[in-house]
Design a protein around this motif. Structure first.
Motif, PDB file in Angstrom:
ATOM      1  N   VAL A  89       0.849  -1.188   0.000  1.00 60.07           N
ATOM      2  CA  VAL A  89       0.000   0.000   0.000  1.00 60.07           C
ATOM      3  C   VAL A  89       0.890   1.246   0.000  1.00 60.07           C
ATOM      4  O   VAL A  89       1.905   1.302   0.707  1.00 60.07           O
ATOM      5  CB  VAL A  89      -0.930   0.000   1.238  1.00 60.07           C
ATOM      6  CG1 VAL A  89      -1.745   1.272   1.318  1.00 60.07           C
ATOM      7  CG2 VAL A  89      -1.827  -1.223   1.219  1.00 60.07           C
ATOM      8  N   ALA A  90       0.513   2.237  -0.782  1.00 54.68           N
ATOM      9  CA  ALA A  90       1.292   3.473  -0.896  1.00 54.68           C
ATOM     10  C   ALA A  90       1.436   4.153   0.466  1.00 54.68           C
ATOM     11  O   ALA A  90       0.494   4.200   1.257  1.00 54.68           O
ATOM     12  CB  ALA A  90       0.624   4.418  -1.889  1.00 54.68           C
ATOM     13  N   ARG A  91       2.615   4.696   0.715  1.00 53.62           N
ATOM     14  CA  ARG A  91       2.873   5.379   1.993  1.00 53.62           C
ATOM     15  C   ARG A  91       2.080   6.674   2.120  1.00 53.62           C
ATOM     16  O   ARG A  91       1.814   7.138   3.224  1.00 53.62           O
ATOM     17  CB  ARG A  91       4.357   5.676   2.144  1.00 53.62           C
ATOM     18  CG  ARG A  91       5.182   4.438   2.340  1.00 53.62           C
ATOM     19  CD  ARG A  91       6.588   4.802   2.833  1.00 53.62           C
ATOM     20  NE  ARG A  91       7.383   3.621   3.054  1.00 53.62           N
ATOM     21  CZ  ARG A  91       7.315   2.855   4.143  1.00 53.62           C
ATOM     22  NH1 ARG A  91       6.469   3.154   5.086  1.00 53.62           N
ATOM     23  NH2 ARG A  91       8.092   1.808   4.271  1.00 53.62           N
ATOM     24  N   ASP A  92       1.690   7.262   0.976  1.00 52.69           N
ATOM     25  CA  ASP A  92       0.956   8.528   1.023  1.00 52.69           C
ATOM     26  C   ASP A  92      -0.566   8.327   0.964  1.00 52.69           C
ATOM     27  O   ASP A  92      -1.310   9.279   0.706  1.00 52.69           O
ATOM     28  CB  ASP A  92       1.423   9.453  -0.105  1.00 52.69           C
ATOM     29  CG  ASP A  92       1.159   8.869  -1.480  1.00 52.69           C
ATOM     30  OD1 ASP A  92       0.842   7.661  -1.582  1.00 52.69           O
ATOM     31  OD2 ASP A  92       1.290   9.618  -2.467  1.00 52.69           O
ATOM     32  N   ALA A  93      -1.028   7.106   1.232  1.00 52.57           N
ATOM     33  CA  ALA A  93      -2.474   6.849   1.250  1.00 52.57           C
ATOM     34  C   ALA A  93      -3.110   7.660   2.379  1.00 52.57           C
ATOM     35  O   ALA A  93      -2.527   7.814   3.450  1.00 52.57           O
ATOM     36  CB  ALA A  93      -2.747   5.365   1.450  1.00 52.57           C
ATOM     37  N   THR A  94      -4.277   8.196   2.143  1.00 50.87           N
ATOM     38  CA  THR A  94      -4.957   9.075   3.096  1.00 50.87           C
ATOM     39  C   THR A  94      -5.530   8.277   4.266  1.00 50.87           C
ATOM     40  O   THR A  94      -6.358   7.386   4.063  1.00 50.87           O
ATOM     41  CB  THR A  94      -6.109   9.824   2.393  1.00 50.87           C
ATOM     42  OG1 THR A  94      -5.581  10.484   1.247  1.00 50.87           O
ATOM     43  CG2 THR A  94      -6.764  10.810   3.316  1.00 50.87           C
ATOM     44  N   PRO A  95      -5.100   8.597   5.499  1.00 48.62           N
ATOM     45  CA  PRO A  95      -5.643   7.905   6.669  1.00 48.62           C
ATOM     46  C   PRO A  95      -7.163   8.103   6.763  1.00 48.62           C
ATOM     47  O   PRO A  95      -7.672   9.204   6.574  1.00 48.62           O
ATOM     48  CB  PRO A  95      -4.941   8.561   7.852  1.00 48.62           C
ATOM     49  CG  PRO A  95      -3.689   9.136   7.273  1.00 48.62           C
ATOM     50  CD  PRO A  95      -4.059   9.552   5.871  1.00 48.62           C
ATOM     51  N   GLY A  96      -7.869   7.023   7.036  1.00 49.49           N
ATOM     52  CA  GLY A  96      -9.324   7.077   7.155  1.00 49.49           C
ATOM     53  C   GLY A  96     -10.052   6.910   5.832  1.00 49.49           C
ATOM     54  O   GLY A  96     -11.269   6.736   5.813  1.00 49.49           O
ATOM     55  N   ALA A  97      -9.325   6.928   4.717  1.00 48.19           N
ATOM     56  CA  ALA A  97      -9.969   6.809   3.397  1.00 48.19           C
ATOM     57  C   ALA A  97     -10.262   5.338   3.083  1.00 48.19           C
ATOM     58  O   ALA A  97      -9.588   4.440   3.564  1.00 48.19           O
ATOM     59  CB  ALA A  97      -9.078   7.397   2.312  1.00 48.19           C
ATOM     60  N   VAL A  98     -11.276   5.137   2.265  1.00 49.54           N
ATOM     61  CA  VAL A  98     -11.630   3.801   1.799  1.00 49.54           C
ATOM     62  C   VAL A  98     -11.350   3.760   0.301  1.00 49.54           C
ATOM     63  O   VAL A  98     -11.882   4.568  -0.459  1.00 49.54           O
ATOM     64  CB  VAL A  98     -13.109   3.479   2.080  1.00 49.54           C
ATOM     65  CG1 VAL A  98     -13.467   2.102   1.546  1.00 49.54           C
ATOM     66  CG2 VAL A  98     -13.412   3.578   3.568  1.00 49.54           C
TER      67      VAL A  98
END
Length: 174
Positions: A89-98
């Motif tokens: 999973v990308a390190r810049d994925a938005t926390p809380g996002a689905v």
């Protein structure tokens, strides 16, 4: 001239049964989405984590190559004789996002959700002590009275359909 009432009763019955079917098939673009037989584990993970992408060959019916894609990781291919692969999973994925994870096998696809841990969930804010959910399909709210009422309604509908299809008019020569 009895074909029209019989056809109407048959279509009514099919419609009633179809409305009771579980929602495992949903439209997605030009494909049908079959959610059975595919999974992302864990379904909630921190940005930068590794997920397992699983395909159950017996349940899904997919015998060929499975292509798995998402905007949160690079496209992954599961070989025809394999049942799993991993994705970072990308390190810049938005926390809380689905994020949507799409499994494609031939012309059919499945969609699963992958939630990024941390932060507040995207969407409406939570209400403390909100609605109790998640008991769907379990026996936690089983009520014999509701089952009996449903059975009586179905039996009454079938009886009425039968009566109306068998009713004769004066022009039938009765």
């Amino acid at each position: 001239m009895r074909a029209i009432p019989v056809a109407s009763a048959a279509l009514l019955g099919v419609g009633a049964l179809a409305s009771c079917a579980p929602g495992v098939v949903a439209g997605h673009g030009d494909h049908y989405v079959m959610s059975v037989g595919y999974d992302v584990l864990p379904s909630t993970i921190a940005a930068g984590g590794q997920v397992s992408l699983l395909v159950d060959r017996d349940t899904s019916g997919c015998r060929g190559r499975v292509t798995v894609s998402s905007e949160v990781f690079d496209t992954v291919t599961i070989a025809p004789r394999s049942t799993r692969a991993t994705a970072l999973v990308a390190r810049d994925a938005t926390p809380g996002a689905v994020y949507r994870v799409t499994f494609m096998c031939g012309g059919l696809g499945a969609v699963k959700d992958l939630t990024i841990a941390g932060g507040r969930p995207a969407g409406p804010s939570r209400v403390p002590g909100g609605v109790h959910a998640g008991a769907g399909g379990s026996s936690s709210g089983f009520d014999l009275g509701d089952v009996a009422l449903g059975a009586a309604l179905v039996a009454g509908s079938l009886g009425a359909a039968y009566r109306f299809t068998r009713r004769r008019t004066a022009s039938d020569g009765a």
